[in-house]
Design a protein around this motif. Structure first.
Motif, short mmCIF file in Angstrom:
data_model
loop_
_atom_site.label_atom_id
_atom_site.label_comp_id
_atom_site.label_asym_id
_atom_site.label_seq_id
_atom_site.Cartn_x
_atom_site.Cartn_y
_atom_site.Cartn_z
N THR A 228 0.84 -1.21 0.00
CA THR A 228 0.00 0.00 0.00
C THR A 228 0.87 1.25 0.00
OG1 THR A 228 -1.69 -1.19 1.21
CG2 THR A 228 -1.85 1.20 1.20
N THR A 229 1.94 1.25 0.80
CA THR A 229 2.82 2.43 0.86
C THR A 229 3.51 2.65 -0.48
OG1 THR A 229 3.19 1.98 3.19
CG2 THR A 229 4.74 3.46 2.11
N ALA A 230 3.98 1.58 -1.11
CA ALA A 230 4.63 1.72 -2.41
C ALA A 230 3.66 2.24 -3.46
CB ALA A 230 5.22 0.37 -2.83
N SER A 231 2.44 1.73 -3.43
CA SER A 231 1.43 2.20 -4.40
C SER A 231 1.14 3.67 -4.18
CB SER A 231 0.15 1.38 -4.25
OG SER A 231 0.41 0.00 -4.47
N PHE A 232 1.08 4.08 -2.91
CA PHE A 232 0.81 5.49 -2.63
C PHE A 232 1.96 6.38 -3.11
CE2 PHE A 232 1.21 9.16 0.22
CZ PHE A 232 0.00 9.77 -0.01
N ALA A 233 3.21 5.93 -2.88
CA ALA A 233 4.36 6.72 -3.34
C ALA A 233 4.38 6.83 -4.85
CB ALA A 233 5.66 6.09 -2.83
N PRO B 243 3.57 11.58 -10.27
CA PRO B 243 3.19 12.60 -11.26
C PRO B 243 3.10 14.00 -10.68
CG PRO B 243 1.86 10.64 -11.52
CD PRO B 243 2.61 10.46 -10.26
N ALA B 244 2.56 14.10 -9.45
CA ALA B 244 2.46 15.43 -8.85
C ALA B 244 3.84 16.00 -8.56
CB ALA B 244 1.64 15.35 -7.56
N LEU B 245 4.76 15.17 -8.04
CA LEU B 245 6.12 15.64 -7.79
C LEU B 245 6.83 16.02 -9.09
CD1 LEU B 245 7.24 13.02 -5.09
CD2 LEU B 245 6.59 15.39 -4.73
N LYS B 246 6.59 15.28 -10.15
CA LYS B 246 7.20 15.58 -11.44
C LYS B 246 6.73 16.94 -11.96
CE LYS B 246 7.92 13.64 -16.06
NZ LYS B 246 7.59 12.52 -16.98
N SER B 247 5.42 17.21 -11.81
CA SER B 247 4.90 18.50 -12.28
C SER B 247 5.48 19.65 -11.45
CB SER B 247 3.38 18.51 -12.20
OG SER B 247 2.94 18.33 -10.86
N LEU B 248 5.66 19.43 -10.14
CA LEU B 248 6.26 20.46 -9.31
C LEU B 248 7.72 20.70 -9.70
CD1 LEU B 248 4.85 19.53 -5.76
CD2 LEU B 248 4.19 21.48 -7.19
N PHE B 249 8.44 19.63 -9.99
CA PHE B 249 9.84 19.78 -10.40
C PHE B 249 9.95 20.52 -11.72
CE2 PHE B 249 13.57 18.05 -12.64
CZ PHE B 249 14.56 18.46 -11.76
N GLU B 250 9.05 20.23 -12.66
CA GLU B 250 9.07 20.93 -13.94
C GLU B 250 8.79 22.41 -13.78
OE1 GLU B 250 6.30 18.85 -16.34
OE2 GLU B 250 7.60 17.12 -16.71
N ASN B 251 7.94 22.75 -12.80
CA ASN B 251 7.65 24.17 -12.57
C ASN B 251 8.81 24.87 -11.85
OD1 ASN B 251 5.12 24.00 -13.75
ND2 ASN B 251 4.13 23.42 -11.80
N LEU B 252 9.56 24.15 -11.03
CA LEU B 252 10.65 24.75 -10.27
C LEU B 252 11.92 24.90 -11.11
CD1 LEU B 252 10.30 23.00 -6.80
CD2 LEU B 252 9.79 25.38 -7.36
N LYS B 253 12.12 24.02 -12.08
CA LYS B 253 13.36 24.05 -12.86
C LYS B 253 13.55 25.38 -13.59
CE LYS B 253 16.09 21.24 -16.02
NZ LYS B 253 16.13 20.00 -16.84
N PRO B 254 12.54 25.91 -14.28
CA PRO B 254 12.74 27.23 -14.91
C PRO B 254 13.03 28.33 -13.90
CG PRO B 254 10.86 26.11 -15.87
CD PRO B 254 11.24 25.34 -14.68
N ARG B 255 12.42 28.27 -12.76
CA ARG B 255 12.66 29.28 -11.73
C ARG B 255 14.11 29.23 -11.25
NH1 ARG B 255 8.16 31.51 -9.30
NH2 ARG B 255 6.48 31.62 -10.85
N LEU B 256 14.63 28.01 -11.06
CA LEU B 256 16.02 27.88 -10.61
C LEU B 256 16.98 28.44 -11.65
CD1 LEU B 256 15.94 24.30 -9.03
CD2 LEU B 256 16.03 26.49 -7.85
N ASP B 257 16.72 28.14 -12.94
CA ASP B 257 17.57 28.68 -14.00
C ASP B 257 17.51 30.20 -14.03
OD1 ASP B 257 18.20 26.10 -14.61
OD2 ASP B 257 16.69 25.94 -16.23
N GLU B 258 16.31 30.73 -13.83
CA GLU B 258 16.16 32.18 -13.86
C GLU B 258 16.89 32.84 -12.70
OE1 GLU B 258 12.51 35.47 -13.77
OE2 GLU B 258 12.11 33.30 -13.88
N LEU B 259 16.80 32.22 -11.50
CA LEU B 259 17.51 32.78 -10.35
C LEU B 259 19.02 32.65 -10.50
CD1 LEU B 259 15.28 31.46 -7.43
CD2 LEU B 259 15.43 33.80 -8.30
#
Length: 329
Positions: free
Chosen positions: A218-223, A228-244
């Motif tokens: 159950t824990t593995a399935s939840f992780a 997908p949600a973590l991937k979308s957050l990382f994609e949104n943060l990557k441009p910000r990091l480059d910009e900074l």
């Protein structure tokens, strides 16, 4: 009245359900009533009798003077009868009171009394089944006071527990609100704002249908479901990091036009605080705001040409003009 007499009266009153003296009073009143009736009957009988039968001489009523004399004799006979009946009534009342006082004393001594040898052994019918032996466990003033104190402390504890229960319920409700999903139709600007469910994502299982018998699966399935949600957050943060990192051609520094009002406010407060500590407090601060303690901790602030000239002038005034002037070079 002595104590034994009072005890007898109390015991007989409880037994008869009325005072013993009331019995004697009823007898005396009954005899007085009968004497009144007797004197009334005697008076009626005497008034109805002929005055001549009672010993009064009435002359023949042949003339008007004789009639007047007969009438006067009849009035005198009536007055004599009433006076005699009154005296008889007074005599009877006196005799009745005197003799019935004796009857009352005799009755209280011989009839309406309890012998001393059996007075302490008398038990009335409504006393049957009662125990007069002193009970050691019977409540007294001390035990009642202790129970009252216990009751008072119990009530205080009850009030404190109720308050603590209400406080715990409010805390549990707030904790539950952190896990509950917000209502979709709730307006954000309503007066009764609810706590934002910061941990509601923990209950968002998605497509997980595992049971508690396989916690690892159950824990593995939840992780995996959260990837997908973590991937979308990382994609949104990557441009910000480059910009900074690059600063968009500004060597990684933000221009004055891009500073937020919070950052400008913090820079202004730091600048004014440093100026106050240096000019008013007389502290010597470093570039990062650290206090210099007299030892070498790096270069201090540069002195201007005017400040150097002022120092030379002060030295000349203190030295009295002796010695060579300081070389400006």
């Amino acid at each position: 009245m002595s104590a034994p007499a009072n005890s007898d009266v109390t015991l007989l009153t409880e037994h008869f359900s009325y005072r013993p003296a009331a019995l004697i009073d009823d007898i005396v009143n009954s005899i007085i009533t009968l004497s009144f009736k007797a004197t009334e009957a005697v008076e009626k009988g005497l008034l109805a009798a002929n005055p001549s039968d009672l010993g009064f001489k009435i002359p023949p009523q042949t003339t008007p003077e004789a009639q007047e004399a007969a009438k006067a004799i009849a009035d005198a006979a009536k007055h004599e009868i009433e006076n005699g009946v009154h005296q008889l009534e007074t005599l009877l009342e006196t005799k009745i009171d005197k003799n019935f006082d004796r009857l009352e004393l005799w009755a209280f001594r011989n009839i309406l009394s309890v012998p001393p040898e059996v007075r302490d052994w008398v038990r009335l019918s409504h006393y049957e089944g009662l125990s007069f032996v002193e009970d050691k466990d019977a409540p007294n003033t001390e035990t009642v006071t202790i129970q009252r104190k216990k009751l008072r402390e119990t009530q205080k504890l009850h009030s404190l527990l109720l308050a603590e229960t209400a406080k715990n319920e409010a805390t549990i409700a707030e904790l539950k609100s952190l896990l509950l999903t917000p209502r979709p139709n709730q307006e954000p600007d309503t007066e009764a704002q609810e706590t934002y469910p910061a941990f509601a994502f923990l209950q968002n299982k998605g497509d997980i249908t595992g049971d508690v018998s396989h916690p690892v699966t159950t824990t593995a399935s939840f992780a995996i479901s959260q990837l997908p949600a973590l991937k979308s957050l990382f994609e949104n943060l990557k441009p910000r990091l480059d910009e900074l990192a690059n600063g968009n051609g500004k060597q990684g520094l933000l221009g004055e036009e891009e500073k937020t009002w919070r950052k400008e406010r913090l820079e202004f407060i730091e600048k004014e605080t440093k100026r106050h500590l240096e000019n008013v407090r007389g502290l010597e601060l470093g570039e990062m705001g650290e206090v210099r303690d007299g030892e070498w901790q790096g270069k201090g602030r540069k002195l201007g040409k005017g400040e150097v000239e002022d120092l030379e002038r002060v030295v000349g005034m203190v030295g009295g003009g002796e010695g060579d002037p300081m070389d400006e070079d």
